[in-house]
Design a protein around this motif. Sequence first.
Motif, PDB file in Angstrom:
ATOM      1  N   GLY A 110       0.777  -1.182  -0.138  1.00 37.90           N
ATOM      2  CA  GLY A 110      -0.233   0.032   0.261  1.00 37.90           C
ATOM      3  C   GLY A 110       0.675   0.869   0.019  1.00 37.90           C
ATOM      4  O   GLY A 110       1.962   1.116  -0.191  1.00 37.90           O
ATOM      5  N   ASP A 111       0.080   2.285  -0.013  1.00 38.11           N
ATOM      6  CA  ASP A 111       1.059   3.589   0.140  1.00 38.11           C
ATOM      7  C   ASP A 111       1.438   4.686   1.676  1.00 38.11           C
ATOM      8  O   ASP A 111      -0.047   4.688   2.268  1.00 38.11           O
ATOM      9  CB  ASP A 111      -0.138   4.624  -0.693  1.00 38.11           C
ATOM     10  CG  ASP A 111       0.151   6.209  -0.969  1.00 38.11           C
ATOM     11  OD1 ASP A 111       1.593   6.215  -0.271  1.00 38.11           O
ATOM     12  OD2 ASP A 111       0.571   6.668  -1.454  1.00 38.11           O
ATOM     13  N   TRP A 112       2.510   3.575   1.777  1.00 38.77           N
ATOM     14  CA  TRP A 112       2.469   3.996   3.029  1.00 38.77           C
ATOM     15  C   TRP A 112       2.832   5.076   3.370  1.00 38.77           C
ATOM     16  O   TRP A 112       2.210   6.267   4.663  1.00 38.77           O
ATOM     17  CB  TRP A 112       4.187   2.995   3.673  1.00 38.77           C
ATOM     18  CG  TRP A 112       4.882   3.633   2.912  1.00 38.77           C
ATOM     19  CD1 TRP A 112       5.498   3.556   1.451  1.00 38.77           C
ATOM     20  CD2 TRP A 112       6.225   4.719   3.132  1.00 38.77           C
ATOM     21  NE1 TRP A 112       7.328   3.773   1.555  1.00 38.77           N
ATOM     22  CE2 TRP A 112       6.945   4.596   2.168  1.00 38.77           C
ATOM     23  CE3 TRP A 112       6.258   5.447   4.484  1.00 38.77           C
ATOM     24  CZ2 TRP A 112       8.495   5.714   2.742  1.00 38.77           C
ATOM     25  CZ3 TRP A 112       6.926   6.519   4.784  1.00 38.77           C
ATOM     26  CH2 TRP A 112       8.571   6.988   3.545  1.00 38.77           C
ATOM     27  N   ARG A 113       3.040   6.355   2.181  1.00 41.44           N
ATOM     28  CA  ARG A 113       2.790   7.478   2.636  1.00 41.44           C
ATOM     29  C   ARG A 113       1.806   8.494   2.963  1.00 41.44           C
ATOM     30  O   ARG A 113       1.522   8.512   3.805  1.00 41.44           O
ATOM     31  CB  ARG A 113       4.205   8.782   1.581  1.00 41.44           C
ATOM     32  CG  ARG A 113       5.917   7.829   1.335  1.00 41.44           C
ATOM     33  CD  ARG A 113       6.333   8.409   0.539  1.00 41.44           C
ATOM     34  NE  ARG A 113       7.526   8.551   0.656  1.00 41.44           N
ATOM     35  CZ  ARG A 113       8.506   9.249   0.997  1.00 41.44           C
ATOM     36  NH1 ARG A 113       8.246  10.287   1.915  1.00 41.44           N
ATOM     37  NH2 ARG A 113       9.888   9.314   1.001  1.00 41.44           N
ATOM     38  N   ALA A 114       1.307   8.241   1.915  1.00 43.93           N
ATOM     39  CA  ALA A 114      -0.480   8.748   2.342  1.00 43.93           C
ATOM     40  C   ALA A 114      -1.439   8.151   3.935  1.00 43.93           C
ATOM     41  O   ALA A 114      -1.784   8.359   4.513  1.00 43.93           O
ATOM     42  CB  ALA A 114      -1.213   8.218   1.416  1.00 43.93           C
TER      43      ALA A 114
END
Length: 356
Positions: free
Chosen positions: A79-83
């Motif tokens: 998944g998009d860990w930053r977001a």
Amino acid sequence: MRERLLAAEQVVGFVWREGALHVLDQRRLPGEQVWHACHTVSAVATMLAGGALQGAAAREICCGYALVLGARQRMTEGGDWRAGLQVDIDALCAAGLPAAEGARLLAAMHQRLALMKPGAQPLAVLEDEACGAQQRDREANLAMAQLGVELIRGFQGNLQNLLSIGCAGALASGGIGTALGVVRAAQLEGLLERCYLGESRPQLQGARLAAWELSQEGIAVALSADAALAHVMKVRGVTWAVVGAERIAANGDVLGVIGTYQLAVAAMHHGVRLMVVAPSAVIDLAAESGEEDFHELGDGPLAYAGTERVDGVDEVAPQYDVTPADLVDFLVTERGVVERPDAAKLTQLMCRRRLH
């Protein structure tokens, strides 16, 4: 002093170990010590929402570890860990992390990521920042304890009775605590005869947590009803009231656990000096005064059984109150000590570098 304080450290409220956050359930104290292993953000949020984890510093540090858990899960799942960092902060704030603390925590994580060296692993960077936040709080606690005990020594120089309210100790921080850290230092320096504690309604932190915490380290403690603290000051020779703070306004007003205000009024009448011990991070220069800007007084259940309540009678049970700056003798932070804090002195304090 620093080494002796570290050697005497026995009580901890949470531990980051083997990639998981282990939280001591404060709801179960003092009857039993129950630890919960948190492997996800939702598990940490549950601890927050349920009251198992309390204390401003402890909340923020543990939520930092929660961001590591969330990022690791997203990286594993692709998944998009930053977001996801923002998503996780929102979930933690919904569970009880104050918005200002959440914003500060997220900004610190983003800043650390922005400085990441080529080839560094983002997860390791996030974990290092979370561990660093705990270590910085621990060092701040040690600095405040040493500064606070110097004030106590300089006031009288022999055995003294101290008084506190709430639980501004190890359970609420990343180290030995703020107010209770000073109590610990006074014990090690041979300056403490006894520490008197108020029950700290409505959640009884003093009766359940602070009393347990200090007794675990062999410190002489006596517990009193909050309503009896003025009487205790009068008849027990109390020299200092040492308290923590949730927030401090630019003019020096203090948002503290409920009962701090009346304790401060009684202290002034009885010639007892009031020492507020808090990290500089809780000083909010954007808040001109506590009376005008501190509205998050919260509420909690009154500490008596439901069968004892009278139908139709309203309850007023704020968790916090505001102590005016003119009642504070000393503010002790990791940056230094301020006597009789006001706007000019706090602005100057915040321009100083940390002492540790």
